[in-house]
Design a protein around this motif. Sequence first.
Motif, PDB file in Angstrom:
ATOM      1  N   UNK A  47       0.788  -1.229   0.000  1.00 17.83           N
ATOM      2  CA  UNK A  47       0.000   0.000   0.000  1.00 17.83           C
ATOM      3  C   UNK A  47       0.822   1.282   0.000  1.00 17.83           C
ATOM      4  N   UNK A  48       2.083   1.211   0.404  1.00 17.30           N
ATOM      5  CA  UNK A  48       2.847   2.438   0.627  1.00 17.30           C
ATOM      6  C   UNK A  48       3.963   2.690  -0.378  1.00 17.30           C
ATOM      7  N   UNK A  49       4.394   1.638  -1.095  1.00 20.12           N
ATOM      8  CA  UNK A  49       5.576   1.794  -1.934  1.00 20.12           C
ATOM      9  C   UNK A  49       5.301   2.477  -3.271  1.00 20.12           C
ATOM     10  N   UNK A  50       4.049   2.839  -3.506  1.00 21.09           N
ATOM     11  CA  UNK A  50       3.779   3.675  -4.687  1.00 21.09           C
ATOM     12  C   UNK A  50       4.403   5.051  -4.510  1.00 21.09           C
ATOM     13  N   UNK A  51       4.550   5.478  -3.253  1.00 19.90           N
ATOM     14  CA  UNK A  51       5.142   6.794  -2.960  1.00 19.90           C
ATOM     15  C   UNK A  51       6.463   6.676  -2.208  1.00 19.90           C
ATOM     16  N   UNK A  52       6.561   5.721  -1.301  1.00 24.17           N
ATOM     17  CA  UNK A  52       7.781   5.528  -0.517  1.00 24.17           C
ATOM     18  C   UNK A  52       8.664   4.486  -1.202  1.00 24.17           C
ATOM     19  N   UNK A  60      12.002   1.898   5.100  1.00 23.08           N
ATOM     20  CA  UNK A  60      11.366   2.586   3.981  1.00 23.08           C
ATOM     21  C   UNK A  60      11.601   4.089   4.117  1.00 23.08           C
ATOM     22  N   UNK A  61      11.659   4.770   2.999  1.00 22.06           N
ATOM     23  CA  UNK A  61      11.884   6.216   3.025  1.00 22.06           C
ATOM     24  C   UNK A  61      10.778   6.903   3.820  1.00 22.06           C
ATOM     25  N   UNK A  62      11.156   7.951   4.503  1.00 25.15           N
ATOM     26  CA  UNK A  62      10.277   8.748   5.360  1.00 25.15           C
ATOM     27  C   UNK A  62       9.715   7.947   6.532  1.00 25.15           C
ATOM     28  N   UNK A  63       9.119   6.796   6.269  1.00 24.03           N
ATOM     29  CA  UNK A  63       8.450   6.023   7.312  1.00 24.03           C
ATOM     30  C   UNK A  63       9.425   5.628   8.422  1.00 24.03           C
ATOM     31  N   UNK A  64      10.602   5.151   8.021  1.00 23.87           N
ATOM     32  CA  UNK A  64      11.555   4.606   8.986  1.00 23.87           C
ATOM     33  C   UNK A  64      12.388   5.669   9.682  1.00 23.87           C
ATOM     34  N   UNK A  65      12.119   6.924   9.403  1.00 20.29           N
ATOM     35  CA  UNK A  65      12.940   8.002   9.960  1.00 20.29           C
ATOM     36  C   UNK A  65      12.132   8.920  10.871  1.00 20.29           C
ATOM     37  N   UNK A 101       4.046   1.968  16.186  1.00 21.50           N
ATOM     38  CA  UNK A 101       4.183   2.489  17.552  1.00 21.50           C
ATOM     39  C   UNK A 101       5.114   1.612  18.381  1.00 21.50           C
ATOM     40  N   UNK A 102       5.077   0.292  18.169  1.00 18.95           N
ATOM     41  CA  UNK A 102       5.964  -0.609  18.894  1.00 18.95           C
ATOM     42  C   UNK A 102       7.401  -0.457  18.425  1.00 18.95           C
ATOM     43  N   UNK A 103       7.586  -0.333  17.122  1.00 22.40           N
ATOM     44  CA  UNK A 103       8.924  -0.341  16.524  1.00 22.40           C
ATOM     45  C   UNK A 103       9.556   1.036  16.509  1.00 22.40           C
ATOM     46  N   UNK A 104       8.732   2.069  16.364  1.00 24.18           N
ATOM     47  CA  UNK A 104       9.216   3.442  16.270  1.00 24.18           C
ATOM     48  C   UNK A 104       8.343   4.362  17.119  1.00 24.18           C
ATOM     49  N   UNK A 105       8.316   4.074  18.416  1.00 20.82           N
ATOM     50  CA  UNK A 105       7.523   4.872  19.340  1.00 20.82           C
ATOM     51  C   UNK A 105       8.400   5.803  20.148  1.00 20.82           C
ATOM     52  N   UNK A 106       7.893   6.200  21.304  1.00 22.72           N
ATOM     53  CA  UNK A 106       8.631   7.056  22.229  1.00 22.72           C
ATOM     54  C   UNK A 106       8.798   6.331  23.550  1.00 22.72           C
ATOM     55  N   UNK A 107       9.933   6.524  24.176  1.00 26.97           N
ATOM     56  CA  UNK A 107      10.135   6.001  25.523  1.00 26.97           C
ATOM     57  C   UNK A 107       9.264   6.793  26.503  1.00 26.97           C
ATOM     58  N   UNK A 108       8.928   6.205  27.652  1.00 32.51           N
ATOM     59  CA  UNK A 108       8.096   6.937  28.618  1.00 32.51           C
ATOM     60  C   UNK A 108       8.640   8.316  28.964  1.00 32.51           C
ATOM     61  N   UNK A 148       5.747  15.329  20.804  1.00 35.60           N
ATOM     62  CA  UNK A 148       5.452  13.899  20.842  1.00 35.60           C
ATOM     63  C   UNK A 148       5.890  13.195  19.562  1.00 35.60           C
ATOM     64  N   UNK A 149       6.961  13.662  18.947  1.00 34.74           N
ATOM     65  CA  UNK A 149       7.550  12.957  17.816  1.00 34.74           C
ATOM     66  C   UNK A 149       9.045  13.215  17.793  1.00 34.74           C
ATOM     67  N   UNK A 150       9.752  12.354  17.092  1.00 37.09           N
ATOM     68  CA  UNK A 150      11.205  12.464  16.977  1.00 37.09           C
ATOM     69  C   UNK A 150      11.600  12.253  15.517  1.00 37.09           C
ATOM     70  N   UNK A 151      12.558  13.081  15.038  1.00 37.72           N
ATOM     71  CA  UNK A 151      13.026  13.007  13.649  1.00 37.72           C
ATOM     72  C   UNK A 151      14.492  13.439  13.592  1.00 37.72           C
TER      73      UNK A 151
END
Length: 539
Positions: A47-52, A60-65, A101-108, A148-151
């Motif tokens: 569903x996502x690799x048409x753009x990523x 994946x680009x953008x998603x994994x960062x 959220x599990x793989x790329x979430x935030x620590x408490x 509430x996000x990290x990049x």
Amino acid sequence: MTIEGGRTLNTIKTLKPLGGSLLALSVALATQNAQAASDAEAIIQNNCLACHTQEGEQAWSRISHQRKTPEGWLMTIARMQVMHGLQISDEDRRTLVKYLADRQGLAPSETEGARYALERRLNTSESFDSQAFTEMCARCHSGARVKLQRRPASEWEHLVHFHLGQWPTTEFQALARDRDWLELALNEMVPELAQTLPMDSNAWNDWQQQPEAPVAGSWTLAGHMPGKGMFHARMEVEPVSGEDQYALSLNGQYEDGTSLRGDGQAVVYTGYEWRANIEIDGQVMRQVFALQDGQLSGRMFLRDKDEVGADVVAARDVSGKSEILALQPAYIKAGTEAEISIVGTGLKGLPVLGSGVDVVEVISESPDLIRVRARAAKDASGVMVPSVGQAEGGRFAVYDRIDRVKVVPEFAVARIGGNGSSTPRVEARFEAEAWAAGADGQSGTADDYRIGFVPATWSVAPFDAVAEADRDVHFAGRMNSNTGVFTPAAAGPNPERRMMTNNAGNLKVQARVQDGLQTFNAEGQMIVTVQRWNNPPIP
């Protein structure tokens, strides 16, 4: 989540010595987790690799960062649907949110100071050390949404360009048209965000290595709902099919004896982000809790009226562990008697409320609730740490007199609605918070201590001359004098008002508290305004 994640491996290491059945369960859960991860990765591929673009295995680009809360990832996927035509089922979207959220979430620790947005505390007044951040980011939406996000820097730069491309008028709005907005955003804001909200952090790396916290079992809850009062309850949590999914049943009561019962479902994201929907008295309530050190804490609110909610703390029953969660009420006046409830888990032993406070009678006792009648000496005062047997905790205030009262919240927003419109009215709820002078006897000094929320008589008045001239008190809505709940008026133009305007208003909120022969008055402010048409999970 694939098995290379430290959280899954640590769970297996923890359970293995306890016997073959638990080992089999942990292996089954790991297999289930691996299958969920495989499903999510297939959804991304399809569903996502048409753009990523694929950047490697599980990358994946953008998603994994980027790293975000469950709500943050939900908003990202929803934006892909609305703005880019992504076609995805609700079930697949839930699978993706869980995986990301599990793989790329935030620590408490990375959510501290911004959880008010997740918990829908919409009357929070934000304040940030960085004036640049306030003017650049927090002028259009909450600063918490950014916090509430990290990049990495490259992704923060992408976000700047996205804003300008999606909303070209950004540069012409207030706090932008008087400066070189794009230059400041790219060369000052991006480096600041990359430094303060980085993609890579020790907190996140450490959190990924922590073992899974146990969730299933019996929990004791203590809470307080403005306009309704205190409550306590038992919550049974049972695992169901699906990764980190649970069935709930709740059984308790409010301080006035009203029952509190319901059933629902919960999901735990990132190892600690508890999200649940539970139907209570025909209304669905949303639980947004953080799970840490064997406790749940956060807010439970009506899903469709999030201003109606309760602060909650809960603890899981653990054999051999005794814990005090709350005292209800958490204060007593010197020289008087009162009935006090001690809420906790594994409670066993003699209840002690503090120096100068005698337990006259134990009315009832169980491992999660002890009700006592207490008497405070005339010369007792201060904040005590109660105990039951070997357990200490909670907070209990003894006061001889109230020194001052505050309206909480000091500033609030209510919204007109209904009347055939697509959005309901948004109430405002107020409480009177009493304070006592400390040992020095001086009001407003550092050793003053909080007594707690006390009964009050409520009213509203015009905030200023304009509000008085426009008769805002008459048109904007009605305050319940007993509960402090303000219900705004109906939406739409009102032909009875000057210039047929709507029922907005600017009101002074007044609380009157009686303490013996003394009367205390406190004031706050409430803006009654129009509907919020865009109400995302993180405002």
